[in-house]
Write a protein that holds these residues in place. Structure first.
Motif: not given
Length: 235
Positions: A64-91
Motif C-alpha cells: 500500500s506504500m509502494e514504492h516509498t516502502l516495498d513489501v518486507e522493508d523494515r522501517v524505524l519509527v520514532n514513538k516519542l516525537v508525538y508526545d510533544f506535537r501532533d503529526p504533520e502533513r506529508g509525514e
C-alpha cells in the motif's frame, strides 16, 4: 679518597603464592557470573523501555506504500516525537487502524502518509487532477506508485470534498490503487469520522528505512507540503 658508592641490587619481589593467585582469579570469575544476570536484566529493561517509549522497527507486509516502502522493508519509527506535537502533513505514520479498516483482525498496525490534519479542507481533484489541501494543489508525483510500464497511479480515482475533524487525520497510501485508506473508507461509509483516524491512535513517525540495506534512506516530508495555508472559512 672517597669511593663511589655502588648501587645496591634490589631484592627480588616475592612471587605471589600460586594458591592465592588462583583464589583471586576464581573470585573474579565468580563475580562476573554473579553480575552477568544483572547486566542482562538491565539490558533487557533498557531495550523494552526504548521499544515501548522511544523507537521500534516495523515490517511492511503489504504494497500500500509502494514504492516509498516495498513489501518486507523494515522501517524505524520514532514513538516519542508525538508526545510533544501532533503529526504533520506529508509525514509517514504508523497507527492502530480501526477494526472496520482491517481485512484481517490481527493486522492492527497500518502505515500511511498524512495528507490532511484537523481542520483541513481536502478535495479531489482540481483541473490538473491534483488533490488540494486548503485550496493549495499538492504535487504527489515524487512518491505516488509507478507500475512496471511507467504508468503512475492517479491521486484518486474517486472525487471527494471533505473537512478533517479536529483531532483526526486524513491518511492515504502512496500506492493509491492498492491502499485501504481514508479515501477508500470514505467511499465505503460516507462518514468522515469512520474514514479518518484519531491522533491518539498514532504510534509514531516512520523516519528511516533500515532493511534491506540497499534501500536504506531517510523518509523526509516532500516539499509540496511546505507552506500549506490555513484552512479557509468553512461554509
Amino acid at each position: 679518597m672517597i669511593e663511589e658508592e655502588q648501587p645496591k641490587a634490589e631484592a627480588p619481589a616475592e612471587a605471589e603464592p600460586t594458591s592465592e593467585k588462583s583464589e583471586k582469579d576464581q573470585k573474579k570469575k565468580g563475580s562476573f557470573w554473579k553480575e552477568l544476570p544483572i547486566l542482562l536484566g538491565v539490558a533487557v529493561v533498557v531495550a523494552l523501555l526504548v521499544r515501548t517509549f522511544v523507537m521500534q522497527s516495523f515490517w511492511i507486509p503489504s504494497g500500500s506504500m509502494e514504492h516509498t516502502l516495498d513489501v518486507e522493508d523494515r522501517v524505524l519509527v520514532n514513538k516519542l516525537v508525538y508526545d510533544f506535537r501532533d503529526p504533520e502533513r506529508g509525514e509517514i505514520i504508523v497507527f492502530t487502524a480501526p477494526e472496520e479498516w482491517r481485512s484481517d483482525p490481527n493486522e492492527e498496525d497500518f502505515i500511511k502518509r498524512v495528507i490532511g490534519i484537523g481542520g483541513d479542507h481536502v478535495v479531489c481533484c482540481d483541473e490538473q487532477n491534483r488533490i488540494t489541501v486548503n485550496d493549495k494543489p499538492i504535487d504527489e508525483t515524487s512518491y505516488l506508485y509507478t507500475n512496471p510500464d511507467g504508468v503512475q497511479d492517479a491521486p484518486s480515482n474517486n472525487q471527494f470534498d471533505i473537512w478533517v475533524p479536529e483531532g483526526r487525520l486524513w491518511v492515504m497510501g502512496d500506492h493509491r490503487s492498492a491502499s485501504g485508506d481514508s479515501r477508500e473508507n470514505f467511499m465505503r461509509f460516507k462518514d468522515i469520522n469512520r474514514s479518518t483516524i484519531a491522533v491518539d491512535a498514532v504510534i509514531g513517525k516512520a523516519f528511516v528505512t533500515i532493511w534491506p540495506v540497499d534501500r536504506w534512506r531517510w523518509l523526509s516530508v516532500p516539499d509540496t507540503f511546505d507552506d500549506i495555508p490555513e484552512p479557509p472559512k468553512r461554509p
